[in-house]
Design an enzyme around this catalytic site. Structure first.
Site, PDB file in Angstrom:
ATOM      1  N   ASP A 105       0.814  -1.218   0.000  1.00  0.00           N
ATOM      2  CA  ASP A 105       0.000   0.000   0.000  1.00  0.00           C
ATOM      3  C   ASP A 105       0.845   1.264   0.000  1.00  0.00           C
ATOM      4  OD1 ASP A 105       0.943  -0.399   2.588  1.00  0.00           O
ATOM      5  OD2 ASP A 105      -0.996  -1.009   3.369  1.00  0.00           O
TER       6      ASP A 105
ATOM      7  N   ASN B 246      -6.904  -2.895  14.773  1.00  0.00           N
ATOM      8  CA  ASN B 246      -8.318  -3.173  14.490  1.00  0.00           C
ATOM      9  C   ASN B 246      -8.484  -4.382  13.562  1.00  0.00           C
ATOM     10  OD1 ASN B 246      -7.444  -2.245  12.023  1.00  0.00           O
ATOM     11  ND2 ASN B 246      -8.858  -0.516  11.877  1.00  0.00           N
TER      12      ASN B 246
ATOM     13  N   HIS C 244      -6.908  -4.816  10.623  1.00  0.00           N
ATOM     14  CA  HIS C 244      -6.713  -4.592   9.188  1.00  0.00           C
ATOM     15  C   HIS C 244      -5.438  -5.264   8.689  1.00  0.00           C
ATOM     16  CE1 HIS C 244      -4.375  -0.492   9.695  1.00  0.00           C
ATOM     17  NE2 HIS C 244      -3.528  -1.481   9.575  1.00  0.00           N
TER      18      HIS C 244
ATOM     19  N   GLU D 194      -9.679  -2.126   5.835  1.00  0.00           N
ATOM     20  CA  GLU D 194     -10.189  -1.780   7.156  1.00  0.00           C
ATOM     21  C   GLU D 194     -11.475  -2.556   7.449  1.00  0.00           C
ATOM     22  OE1 GLU D 194      -8.330  -0.074   8.963  1.00  0.00           O
ATOM     23  OE2 GLU D 194      -7.690   1.833   8.123  1.00  0.00           O
TER      24      GLU D 194
HETATM   25  C1  F6R Z   1       1.608  -1.235   6.094  1.00  0.00           C
HETATM   26  C2  F6R Z   1       0.295  -1.860   6.251  1.00  0.00           C
HETATM   27  C3  F6R Z   1      -0.420  -1.852   7.563  1.00  0.00           C
HETATM   28  C4  F6R Z   1       0.498  -2.104   8.760  1.00  0.00           C
HETATM   29  C5  F6R Z   1      -0.294  -2.090  10.049  1.00  0.00           C
HETATM   30  C6  F6R Z   1       0.567  -2.298  11.273  1.00  0.00           C
HETATM   31  O1  F6R Z   1       2.102  -1.424   4.794  1.00  0.00           O
HETATM   32  O2  F6R Z   1      -0.225  -2.369   5.324  1.00  0.00           O
HETATM   33  O3  F6R Z   1      -1.419  -2.848   7.527  1.00  0.00           O
HETATM   34  O4  F6R Z   1       1.143  -3.329   8.604  1.00  0.00           O
HETATM   35  O5  F6R Z   1      -0.983  -0.865  10.182  1.00  0.00           O
HETATM   36  O6  F6R Z   1       1.462  -1.237  11.426  1.00  0.00           O
HETATM   37  P1  F6R Z   1       2.567  -1.261  12.578  1.00  0.00           P
HETATM   38  O7  F6R Z   1       3.517  -2.348  12.238  1.00  0.00           O
HETATM   39  O8  F6R Z   1       3.219   0.098  12.488  1.00  0.00           O
HETATM   40  O9  F6R Z   1       1.863  -1.494  13.856  1.00  0.00           O
END
Ligand code: F6R
Length: 251
Positions: free
Chosen positions: A67, A136, A138, A143
């Site tokens: 992403d 959450n 995701h 989401e």
């Molecule tokens: C990032 C992504 C998100 C993160 C997630 C966890 O490319 O796709 O799904 O992996 O928000 O982020 P951290 O590791 O910072 O807790």
């Protein structure tokens, strides 16, 4: 699902990097799906170290990132382009023409997303997809919602994600409200999935993954629909009992 339970960050980074190393040893031209965020940082550092020691070779690897914020300039210090080059790509021998990250500068997100899907397909699909986990539930920026997109798309970030990611920006109001993200099918089509989770903030999402249910309200639960998923998780994120016996545990 294979679960590798780790005592802390160093163990998690090493266990995760070992999975990528064995993938590349087996198939040097692997297509690797990368994630950003805090969780994979230790693994990226370890991969750079393995490269420096001559123990891993990315010269034939192809990459697709999950992403990118939208809109954002790739030169912006908060962009996922910048993140990947700073934390991994500049430290390994990946061929830069093999790197793919959704273009946060496009003026036609729909076309960019369709093109991204086409490129993944043309590369022969992703051999191993690395995933972090939102608190959450995701994965990518899929989401929680009553319906989830199958393919790469423009999405609106949830308030929870905006709040969680505000640590990278001056304040919450500066976090982009949208992102381009691979969809659930783009992720689930990967031949193998490496999910990383660390810290107590992820425990609830891991509980939903380990529950008997599948729900779009916790997108990570959809990983239960398939085989070939490895969860590398630290003891804080793991909802069960953890006994520190000095090494990683394969459940
Ligand atoms: C990032 C992504 C998100 C993160 C997630 C966890 O490319 O796709 O799904 O992996 O928000 O982020 P951290 O590791 O910072 O807790």
């Amino acid at each position: 699902m294979e679960i590798i339970l780790c005592g802390g960050g160093t163990e998690l980074a090493r266990a995760a990097a070992d999975v990528i190393k064995s993938q590349l040893d087996k198939k040097p031209d692997s297509v690797i799906g990368f994630a950003t965020g805090s969780t994979p940082l230790g693994m990226y550092k370890r991969l750079a170290e393995l490269y420096k020691n001559g123990e891993i070779d990315f010269s034939r690897a192809v990459s697709f990132n999950l992403d990118e914020y939208y809109p954002i300039k790739s030169s912006d210090s908060r962009s996922y382009h910048k993140f990947m080059y700073d934390n991994l790509f500049r430290h390994i021998n990946i061929n830069h023409s093999n790197i793919h990250i959704p273009d946060g500068e496009t003026d036609d997100p729909e076309r960019e997303c369709a093109e991204y899907e086409r490129k993944i397909e043309a590369a022969g699909e992703i051999d191993i997809q690395i995933l972090g986990l939102g608190r959450n539930g995701h994965i990518g920026f899929n989401e929680p919602a009553p319906e989830l997109y199958a393919k790469t798309h423009l999405t609106e970030l949830s308030h929870d994600t905006i709040e969680a990611n505000s640590r990278f920006f001056e304040n919450e109001s500066c976090v982009p409200r949208h992102a381009l993200t691979m969809g659930m099918a783009s992720i689930l089509r990967a031949k193998r999935i490496l999910l990383l989770a660390s810290g107590a903030g992820k425990r609830e999402a891991i509980s939903s993954l380990l529950s008997p249910y599948v729900t779009t309200q916790s997108p990570v639960t959809m990983l239960k629909l398939r085989r070939g998923v490895t969860l590398v998780c630290d003891n804080k994120a793991y909802p069960g009992e953890y006994k520190n016996d000095g090494g990683d545990k394969r459940l």
